[in-house]
Design a protein around this motif. Structure first.
Motif, mmCIF file in Angstrom:
data_model
loop_
_atom_site.group_PDB
_atom_site.id
_atom_site.type_symbol
_atom_site.label_atom_id
_atom_site.label_comp_id
_atom_site.label_asym_id
_atom_site.label_seq_id
_atom_site.Cartn_x
_atom_site.Cartn_y
_atom_site.Cartn_z
ATOM 1 N N ILE A 1 11.806 7.445 6.647
ATOM 2 C CA ILE A 1 11.074 8.691 6.851
ATOM 3 C C ILE A 1 10.967 9.391 5.498
ATOM 4 O O ILE A 1 11.948 9.489 4.766
ATOM 5 N N CYS A 2 9.733 9.810 5.157
ATOM 6 C CA CYS A 2 9.462 10.278 3.797
ATOM 7 C C CYS A 2 8.991 11.728 3.803
ATOM 8 O O CYS A 2 8.265 12.149 4.701
ATOM 9 N N GLY A 3 9.352 12.452 2.764
ATOM 10 C CA GLY A 3 8.980 13.859 2.635
ATOM 11 C C GLY A 3 7.516 14.085 2.307
ATOM 12 O O GLY A 3 7.013 15.192 2.449
ATOM 13 N N ASN A 4 6.818 13.023 1.842
ATOM 14 C CA ASN A 4 5.364 13.154 1.689
ATOM 15 C C ASN A 4 4.698 11.779 1.729
ATOM 16 O O ASN A 4 5.371 10.735 1.797
ATOM 17 N N ASP A 5 3.376 11.796 1.663
ATOM 18 C CA ASP A 5 2.614 10.557 1.827
ATOM 19 C C ASP A 5 2.642 9.662 0.593
ATOM 20 O O ASP A 5 2.614 8.444 0.710
ATOM 21 N N THR A 6 2.678 10.256 -0.598
ATOM 22 C CA THR A 6 2.671 9.385 -1.782
ATOM 23 C C THR A 6 3.962 8.569 -1.837
ATOM 24 O O THR A 6 3.929 7.377 -2.142
ATOM 25 N N MET A 7 5.096 9.185 -1.500
ATOM 26 C CA MET A 7 6.351 8.424 -1.446
ATOM 27 C C MET A 7 6.286 7.374 -0.340
ATOM 28 O O MET A 7 6.789 6.257 -0.497
ATOM 29 N N ALA A 8 5.646 7.722 0.772
ATOM 30 C CA ALA A 8 5.495 6.753 1.867
ATOM 31 C C ALA A 8 4.659 5.556 1.404
ATOM 32 O O ALA A 8 4.976 4.401 1.723
ATOM 33 N N MET A 9 3.608 5.833 0.636
ATOM 34 C CA MET A 9 2.777 4.743 0.105
ATOM 35 C C MET A 9 3.598 3.847 -0.827
ATOM 36 O O MET A 9 3.490 2.620 -0.784
ATOM 37 N N GLY A 10 4.420 4.462 -1.679
ATOM 38 C CA GLY A 10 5.285 3.697 -2.576
ATOM 39 C C GLY A 10 6.282 2.855 -1.801
ATOM 40 O O GLY A 10 6.475 1.666 -2.080
ATOM 41 N N ALA A 11 6.920 3.476 -0.814
ATOM 42 C CA ALA A 11 7.914 2.762 -0.010
ATOM 43 C C ALA A 11 7.260 1.603 0.731
ATOM 44 O O ALA A 11 7.799 0.489 0.783
ATOM 45 N N TRP A 12 6.085 1.859 1.284
ATOM 46 C CA TRP A 12 5.394 0.813 2.042
ATOM 47 C C TRP A 12 5.043 -0.369 1.133
ATOM 48 O O TRP A 12 5.207 -1.524 1.503
ATOM 49 N N ALA A 13 4.589 -0.068 -0.100
ATOM 50 C CA ALA A 13 4.247 -1.143 -1.043
ATOM 51 C C ALA A 13 5.479 -1.986 -1.344
ATOM 52 O O ALA A 13 5.401 -3.229 -1.407
ATOM 53 N N ALA A 14 6.633 -1.335 -1.517
ATOM 54 C CA ALA A 14 7.868 -2.079 -1.794
ATOM 55 C C ALA A 14 8.270 -2.931 -0.592
ATOM 56 O O ALA A 14 8.711 -4.078 -0.742
ATOM 57 N N LEU A 15 8.121 -2.383 0.601
ATOM 58 C CA LEU A 15 8.469 -3.132 1.819
ATOM 59 C C LEU A 15 7.532 -4.326 1.986
ATOM 60 O O LEU A 15 7.962 -5.433 2.342
ATOM 61 N N GLU A 16 6.262 -4.108 1.703
ATOM 62 C CA GLU A 16 5.275 -5.185 1.790
ATOM 63 C C GLU A 16 5.621 -6.298 0.799
ATOM 64 O O GLU A 16 5.612 -7.483 1.150
ATOM 65 N N ALA A 17 5.955 -5.882 -0.431
ATOM 66 C CA ALA A 17 6.299 -6.864 -1.467
ATOM 67 C C ALA A 17 7.518 -7.675 -1.058
ATOM 68 O O ALA A 17 7.652 -8.844 -1.419
ATOM 69 N N ALA A 18 8.417 -7.053 -0.295
ATOM 70 C CA ALA A 18 9.631 -7.753 0.144
ATOM 71 C C ALA A 18 9.419 -8.468 1.468
ATOM 72 O O ALA A 18 10.366 -9.014 2.040
ATOM 73 N N GLY A 19 8.201 -8.452 1.958
ATOM 74 C CA GLY A 19 7.917 -9.114 3.231
ATOM 75 C C GLY A 19 8.557 -8.419 4.420
ATOM 76 O O GLY A 19 8.875 -9.043 5.429
ATOM 77 N N ARG A 20 8.751 -7.099 4.320
ATOM 78 C CA ARG A 20 9.444 -6.355 5.384
ATOM 79 C C ARG A 20 8.485 -5.405 6.105
ATOM 80 O O ARG A 20 8.768 -4.221 6.295
ATOM 81 N N THR A 21 7.344 -5.938 6.506
ATOM 82 C CA THR A 21 6.316 -5.072 7.086
ATOM 83 C C THR A 21 6.646 -4.627 8.510
ATOM 84 O O THR A 21 5.894 -3.875 9.107
ATOM 85 N N GLU A 22 7.782 -5.098 9.052
ATOM 86 C CA GLU A 22 8.185 -4.604 10.378
ATOM 87 C C GLU A 22 8.903 -3.254 10.274
ATOM 88 O O GLU A 22 9.143 -2.592 11.288
ATOM 89 N N VAL A 23 9.268 -2.847 9.061
ATOM 90 C CA VAL A 23 9.979 -1.572 8.893
ATOM 91 C C VAL A 23 9.025 -0.406 9.188
ATOM 92 O O VAL A 23 7.872 -0.401 8.742
ATOM 93 N N ILE A 24 9.542 0.546 9.953
ATOM 94 C CA ILE A 24 8.737 1.704 10.377
ATOM 95 C C ILE A 24 8.722 2.759 9.276
ATOM 96 O O ILE A 24 9.781 3.217 8.847
ATOM 97 N N VAL A 25 7.534 3.140 8.815
ATOM 98 C CA VAL A 25 7.424 4.173 7.770
ATOM 99 C C VAL A 25 6.628 5.360 8.319
ATOM 100 O O VAL A 25 5.572 5.184 8.934
ATOM 101 N N VAL A 26 7.170 6.551 8.110
ATOM 102 C CA VAL A 26 6.481 7.782 8.505
ATOM 103 C C VAL A 26 6.389 8.701 7.280
ATOM 104 O O VAL A 26 7.365 8.839 6.537
ATOM 105 N N GLY A 27 5.228 9.270 7.071
ATOM 106 C CA GLY A 27 5.014 10.141 5.913
ATOM 107 C C GLY A 27 4.758 11.590 6.319
ATOM 108 O O GLY A 27 5.041 12.004 7.453
ATOM 109 N N PHE A 28 4.221 12.353 5.366
ATOM 110 C CA PHE A 28 3.926 13.772 5.607
ATOM 111 C C PHE A 28 2.845 14.197 4.625
ATOM 112 O O PHE A 28 3.010 13.999 3.413
ATOM 113 N N ASP A 29 1.733 14.708 5.098
ATOM 114 C CA ASP A 29 0.601 15.231 4.304
ATOM 115 C C ASP A 29 -0.718 14.990 5.028
ATOM 116 O O ASP A 29 -1.521 15.890 5.161
#
Lengths: 216, 315
Positions: free
Chosen positions: B217-245
């Motif tokens: 869970i992220c305090g804003n959308d840009t951090m969520a985008m960064g986190a999602w890119a890292a999860l994607e790169a690690a092949g962890r696209t099942e991880v639930i990401v929630v942003g804010f903005d």
């Protein structure tokens, strides 16, 4: 603090014509000392306790409308009902808050949770119409936002203002006699506050009064 | 970045070199200075665009400046606005404490400030402070997060910049909800300073130490985008990401089945409202509103993401 009270008293003496009320508004130094000594939570809890009997409950008493009357108004639209019975802070797109009283039959209850709740059928059709939030953890800021004397500008920031909402909810929850055991099918009477964003939403009421077994 | 710099530089050039150009272009009502953080974050760009459009509609000349969250730079921009004789300042500020002095300086120079998005720690200096109801919005996001998580599992929280009240209030709103569920366990909580790059880096590191995480869970959308890119790169696209903005980037990710949800702050409308209040204040001496105002946020999921465009919902 004593100085503040004294000067407040002096100010009252010097203004015999004006209506006098001592507002605790200590000088900035005193305030920073006080806030250093107290967390936001503690300070807001004191704020609420100081005003609960004298200010909060009177607002509730003055604005209470019966569930049936409110429903009838809501049929004509949320804004009509809001104009007639609602309370809300000034500003664009602030939702209405209502103080409602009524009684109904419990259809579902979760009493062992930190966010205890009861679903209540208000019109006898067997399906729940409102949720009563018993707490201690209560969602939303209805109680705070319904109080005309509480203005966001008077608070340091959103964090303090959020703690105030929590403190109001905590105080409401602490003042209730919590129902126990199997309450499904029993009658409950309540007075409480809720925020309504759309006319069709289920009211999630924060009760300030609650009694099982019919009207008090 | 290039757009930001160009605007900034052209702003300076106008100030420094062509002070008289204003008279040639000036419409009747004077100049409104619009000062925000970097437009690299589309949220701030939307604010600037919204404010500028409304100001021009109302007959003002505008100057758009970017402080990059640097209080010194912000202070210089206030000097620019004061030197230019601005009629009003629309500001998304560079720090709740550090901004008090420049807003006071503008006030002393007879220039009213209208704040959006972020508060300052004093009232009575700015004319308006219009902020999103971050506490309400964070509770909405947290409820959706809890439901997506099935009320259980290890999760991570990425916090915003510490000097910014919005970082603290969103975190408080998240935890007021999430902490009710004892089977949700926070295994890491770090600041990524609102930044996409830092969000990526922090997520990479956290993932190595906590491979079992189920949600972020992220305090804003840009951090969520960064986190999602890292999860994607690690092949962890099942991880639930929630942003804010409610950015268009996160909207697109939601529609493509990536990030699961965000919370819309009505940034575009908020900026326009600030300009409208500035206009009313300049015309009548009052906005008719209390200084500090909250605007409610809206939960965005795959159900309504399609209606989202530039921090506003059509419907």
């Amino acid at each position: 603090m004593r100085q503040a009270i004294l000067s407040g008293a002096l100010a009252c003496l010097m203004l015999p014509a004006a209506a006098c009320k001592i507002v605790p508004n200590p000088d900035p130094d005193a305030q920073s000392e006080a806030s250093a000594a107290q967390t936001d939570e503690a300070r807001m809890a004191v704020y609420v306790e100081d005003r609960w009997q004298g200010e909060v409950l009177p607002v509730i008493t003055d604005n209470t409308v019966s569930y049936e009357a409110l429903q009838a108004q809501l049929d004509e639209g949320l804004d009509a009902a809001g104009a007639a019975h609602g309370l809300r802070p000034e500003g664009e797109a602030n939702p209405w808050n209502f103080v409602v009283t009524g009684s109904g039959t419990v259809t579902e209850a979760k009493l062992d949770s930190r966010a205890a709740k009861m679903q209540v059928d208000m019109d006898g059709d067997g399906s729940a119409d409102v949720t009563l939030q018993l707490g201690p953890v209560i969602r939303g800021t209805a109680l705070r936002d319904a109080m005309p004397f509480i203005v966001f500008t008077d608070f340091r920031d959103q964090i303090e203002f959020a703690k105030l909402a929590r403190a109001m909810n905590d105080r409401a929850s602490a003042g209730l006699e919590k129902p126990e055991g199997d309450v499904v099918g029993k009658e409950v009477s309540f007075t409480g506050v809720f925020t309504l964003r759309a006319a069709g939403d289920t009211p999630e009421i924060v009760p300030t009064e609650l009694s099982m077994g019919g009207a008090p | 970045m290039s757009i930001t710099r160009r605007l900034f530089v052209s702003g300076l050039a106008v100030t420094a070199v062509l002070p008289t150009v204003r008279a040639a272009h000036a419409q009747d009502k004077g100049l409104i200075a619009i000062i925000t953080p970097s437009h690299d974050n589309p949220f701030f760009k939307a604010e600037a665009v919204g404010a500028e459009a409304r100001a021009q509609e109302l007959g003002y000349e505008t100057i758009v400046l970017v402080h990059d969250d640097d209080p010194n730079k912000q202070s210089e921009m206030f000097d620019t606005a004061i030197a230019r004789g601005a009629s009003a300042i629309i500001l998304d500020n560079a720090g709740a404490d550090a901004t008090v002095a420049p807003v006071q300086r503008a006030k002393d120079a007879g220039i009213p400030s209208f704040l959006i998005d972020r508060e300052i720690k004093e009232s009575g200096i700015a004319v308006s402070q219009i902020v999103s109801n971050n506490y309400q919005g964070a509770q909405l996001g947290a409820e959706e997060f809890v439901s997506l998580m099935g009320e259980e599992g290890p999760y991570v929280e990425l916090l915003g910049r510490e000097a910014d009240t919005n970082a603290g209030i969103r975190s408080a709103g998240y935890h007021d909800i999430i902490d009710q569920f004892p089977d949700l366990e926070m295994v890491a909580q770090q600041s990524a300073n609102w930044s996409q790059t830092e969000g990526y880096e922090k997520m990479e590191t956290i993932l190595q130490a906590n491979p079992g995480i189920k949600g972020v869970i992220c305090g804003n959308d840009t951090m969520a985008m960064g986190a999602w890119a890292a999860l994607e790169a690690a092949g962890r696209t099942e991880v639930i990401v929630v942003g804010f903005d409610g950015s268009n980037d996160v909207r697109d990710s939601i529609l493509n089945g990536g990030i699961k949800a965000t919370v819309l702050q009505p940034a575009y409308r908020q900026a326009q409202l600030a300009v409208e209040q500035a206009d009313q204040y300049l015309e009548t001496g009052s906005t008719g509103q209390p200084e500090k105002q909250l605007m409610d946020c809206v939960l965005i999921t795959s159900e309504n993401a399609g209606d989202l465009e530039t921090f506003a919902l059509s419907s």
